[in-house]
Scaffold this motif. Structure first.
Motif, short mmCIF file in Angstrom:
data_model
loop_
_atom_site.label_atom_id
_atom_site.label_comp_id
_atom_site.label_asym_id
_atom_site.label_seq_id
_atom_site.Cartn_x
_atom_site.Cartn_y
_atom_site.Cartn_z
N ARG A 196 0.85 -1.19 0.00
CA ARG A 196 0.00 0.00 0.00
C ARG A 196 0.88 1.23 0.00
O ARG A 196 1.90 1.28 0.69
N ASN A 230 -1.36 5.90 -4.23
CA ASN A 230 -2.82 6.01 -4.11
C ASN A 230 -3.10 7.26 -3.31
O ASN A 230 -2.85 7.29 -2.12
N GLU A 280 3.71 3.31 -7.29
CA GLU A 280 2.48 3.98 -7.72
C GLU A 280 1.77 4.46 -6.46
O GLU A 280 1.51 3.66 -5.56
N GLN A 328 0.53 5.70 0.04
CA GLN A 328 -0.38 6.82 0.17
C GLN A 328 0.38 8.07 0.58
O GLN A 328 1.50 7.99 1.06
N ASN A 378 1.91 10.98 -10.12
CA ASN A 378 1.40 10.07 -9.09
C ASN A 378 2.35 8.91 -8.81
O ASN A 378 1.94 7.88 -8.30
#
Length: 142
Positions: free
Chosen positions: A33, A141, A139, A35, A121
């Motif tokens: 994950r 999120n 990448e 962020q 991003n």
């Protein structure tokens, strides 16, 4: 003669250091994950969780939006890098003869061009395995 010897040594040093870093599409770890987290005004963090991390992998730096920051271990499998959007000549900067008041000003981050092209991003992670440095793209999120 000394000039030729020193030139020869520089050439050998340059050849031996060349190729010490490379771009990797399949790193020896899995990013679960990613962020961005807003911190106090003008500051944010890029946070990523990692699994299947080999013991000899060391995360070094993260490039994001033309800025570079050191990667820090946050918890068991979470790593982060802090960034600043503070302008060099921002209107909220305190200018005073009292250094204690100026000490609260956050330092601006100077723009840095990443070694590989990334989109808005994406973040470029620098990591080290033994004595070799590698790059991989994360990448985000948002």
């Amino acid at each position: 003669m000394i000039y030729r010897v020193s030139l020869f040594l520089l050439l050998i040093l340059n050849i031996s250091c060349g190729g010490s870093s490379e771009f990797v599409k399949n790193p020896p770890f899995k990013v679960d994950r990613t962020q961005t987290k807003a911190e106090k005004s003008g500051e944010f963090q890029v946070v990523f969780d990692v699994s299947e991390l080999a013991a000899d992998v060391v995360f070094k730096e993260l490039y994001f939006q033309n800025k570079k920051s050191r990667v820090h271990w946050n918890s068991t499998a979470t790593y982060c890098a802090a960034f600043s959007d503070t302008q060099v000549n921002g209107e909220d900067r305190v200018l005073s003869t009292d250094r204690a008041q100026e000490a609260n000003n956050s330092l601006p981050q100077m723009p840095v061009k990443p070694p590989y092209k990334i989109s808005k991003n994406q973040a470029l992670l620098t990591y080290q395995v033994k004595d070799k440095v590698f790059f991989t793209i994360l990448e985000l999120n948002q």
